[in-house]
Motif scaffolding. Structure first.
Motif, mmCIF file in Angstrom:
data_model
loop_
_atom_site.group_PDB
_atom_site.id
_atom_site.type_symbol
_atom_site.label_atom_id
_atom_site.label_comp_id
_atom_site.label_asym_id
_atom_site.label_seq_id
_atom_site.Cartn_x
_atom_site.Cartn_y
_atom_site.Cartn_z
ATOM 1 N N ARG A 1 0.839 -1.207 0.000
ATOM 2 C CA ARG A 1 0.000 0.000 0.000
ATOM 3 C C ARG A 1 0.870 1.251 0.000
ATOM 4 N NH1 ARG A 1 -3.183 -0.354 4.763
ATOM 5 N NH2 ARG A 1 -1.581 0.854 5.797
ATOM 6 N N PHE A 2 1.881 1.286 0.864
ATOM 7 C CA PHE A 2 2.766 2.449 0.890
ATOM 8 C C PHE A 2 3.509 2.617 -0.434
ATOM 9 C CE2 PHE A 2 3.427 2.505 5.793
ATOM 10 C CZ PHE A 2 2.223 3.165 5.939
ATOM 11 N N GLY A 3 3.837 1.497 -1.063
ATOM 12 C CA GLY A 3 4.557 1.549 -2.329
ATOM 13 C C GLY A 3 3.772 2.170 -3.459
ATOM 14 N N ARG A 4 2.475 2.320 -3.292
ATOM 15 C CA ARG A 4 1.641 2.967 -4.316
ATOM 16 C C ARG A 4 1.708 4.491 -4.248
ATOM 17 N NH1 ARG A 4 -3.191 0.018 -2.503
ATOM 18 N NH2 ARG A 4 -2.308 -2.037 -2.341
ATOM 19 N N TRP A 5 2.260 5.022 -3.175
ATOM 20 C CA TRP A 5 2.375 6.472 -3.028
ATOM 21 C C TRP A 5 3.804 6.880 -3.387
ATOM 22 C CZ3 TRP A 5 0.222 5.752 2.517
ATOM 23 C CH2 TRP A 5 -1.146 5.490 2.449
ATOM 24 N N ALA A 6 3.934 7.796 -4.308
ATOM 25 C CA ALA A 6 5.250 8.172 -4.836
ATOM 26 C C ALA A 6 6.227 8.556 -3.728
ATOM 27 C CB ALA A 6 5.107 9.309 -5.844
ATOM 28 N N ARG A 7 5.784 9.347 -2.785
ATOM 29 C CA ARG A 7 6.682 9.799 -1.709
ATOM 30 C C ARG A 7 7.250 8.620 -0.931
ATOM 31 N NH1 ARG A 7 4.946 13.401 3.512
ATOM 32 N NH2 ARG A 7 6.925 13.223 4.577
ATOM 33 N N TYR A 8 6.384 7.676 -0.544
ATOM 34 C CA TYR A 8 6.830 6.510 0.206
ATOM 35 C C TYR A 8 7.647 5.571 -0.668
ATOM 36 C CZ TYR A 8 4.006 7.786 4.230
ATOM 37 O OH TYR A 8 3.488 8.440 5.315
ATOM 38 N N ARG A 9 7.230 5.395 -1.919
ATOM 39 C CA ARG A 9 7.934 4.487 -2.826
ATOM 40 C C ARG A 9 9.391 4.898 -2.962
ATOM 41 N NH1 ARG A 9 4.386 4.332 -6.513
ATOM 42 N NH2 ARG A 9 5.068 6.177 -7.637
ATOM 43 N N ARG A 10 9.646 6.187 -3.140
ATOM 44 C CA ARG A 10 11.036 6.671 -3.268
ATOM 45 C C ARG A 10 11.811 6.424 -1.981
ATOM 46 N NH1 ARG A 10 8.332 10.907 -5.823
ATOM 47 N NH2 ARG A 10 8.457 12.170 -3.941
ATOM 48 N N ASN A 11 11.204 6.720 -0.860
ATOM 49 C CA ASN A 11 11.860 6.527 0.421
ATOM 50 C C ASN A 11 12.130 5.042 0.663
ATOM 51 O OD1 ASN A 11 12.854 7.518 2.996
ATOM 52 N ND2 ASN A 11 11.088 6.474 3.862
ATOM 53 N N MET A 12 11.131 4.203 0.391
ATOM 54 C CA MET A 12 11.279 2.767 0.609
ATOM 55 C C MET A 12 12.402 2.185 -0.248
ATOM 56 S SD MET A 12 7.244 1.773 0.851
ATOM 57 C CE MET A 12 7.457 0.007 0.947
ATOM 58 N N ALA A 13 12.541 2.684 -1.459
ATOM 59 C CA ALA A 13 13.578 2.182 -2.359
ATOM 60 C C ALA A 13 14.981 2.524 -1.853
ATOM 61 C CB ALA A 13 13.367 2.746 -3.761
ATOM 62 N N SER A 14 15.077 3.566 -1.034
ATOM 63 C CA SER A 14 16.386 3.993 -0.551
ATOM 64 C C SER A 14 16.809 3.318 0.753
ATOM 65 C CB SER A 14 16.406 5.513 -0.374
ATOM 66 O OG SER A 14 15.591 5.884 0.735
ATOM 67 N N LEU A 15 15.920 2.512 1.323
ATOM 68 C CA LEU A 15 16.194 1.880 2.611
ATOM 69 C C LEU A 15 16.355 0.369 2.461
ATOM 70 C CD1 LEU A 15 13.504 3.795 4.678
ATOM 71 C CD2 LEU A 15 15.973 4.177 4.719
ATOM 72 N N PRO A 16 17.128 -0.236 3.354
ATOM 73 C CA PRO A 16 17.244 -1.704 3.299
ATOM 74 C C PRO A 16 15.918 -2.370 3.651
ATOM 75 C CG PRO A 16 18.438 -0.813 5.197
ATOM 76 C CD PRO A 16 17.922 0.360 4.416
#
Length: 82
Positions: A39-54
């Motif tokens: 669900r968070f991955g569908r939001w651009a802001r979270y998707r970018r942040n999630m991609a940058s974290l382990p």
């Protein structure tokens, strides 16, 4: 998990819930993390942040809440003492 899990653990501790029940409640989140991260991955802001974290950032681990509860007891005498 994280802030919500800590606040919930504190409230449950204040209500007199024992550690095993608090741990069990915390671990329910593990069964839902895939849906949560999807669900968070569908939001651009979270998707970018999630991609940058382990990926382990998004794991729910029993040792995390157990360590929190142990340190809360040791340092402050539990939720009530804190």
């Amino acid at each position: 998990k994280d802030r919500t899990g800590v606040v919930t653990a504190l409230v449950l501790g204040l209500l007199g819930v024992d550690h095993e029940q608090i741990v069990a409640d915390y671990m329910v989140t593990a069964t839902h993390m895939e849906r949560i991260t999807d669900r968070f991955g569908r939001w651009a802001r979270y998707r970018r942040n999630m991609a940058s974290l382990p990926a382990e950032i998004y794991r729910v681990e029993e040792r995390t809440i157990r360590t929190f509860l142990r340190e809360l007891d040791h340092r402050y005498g539990g939720a009530v003492g804190w």
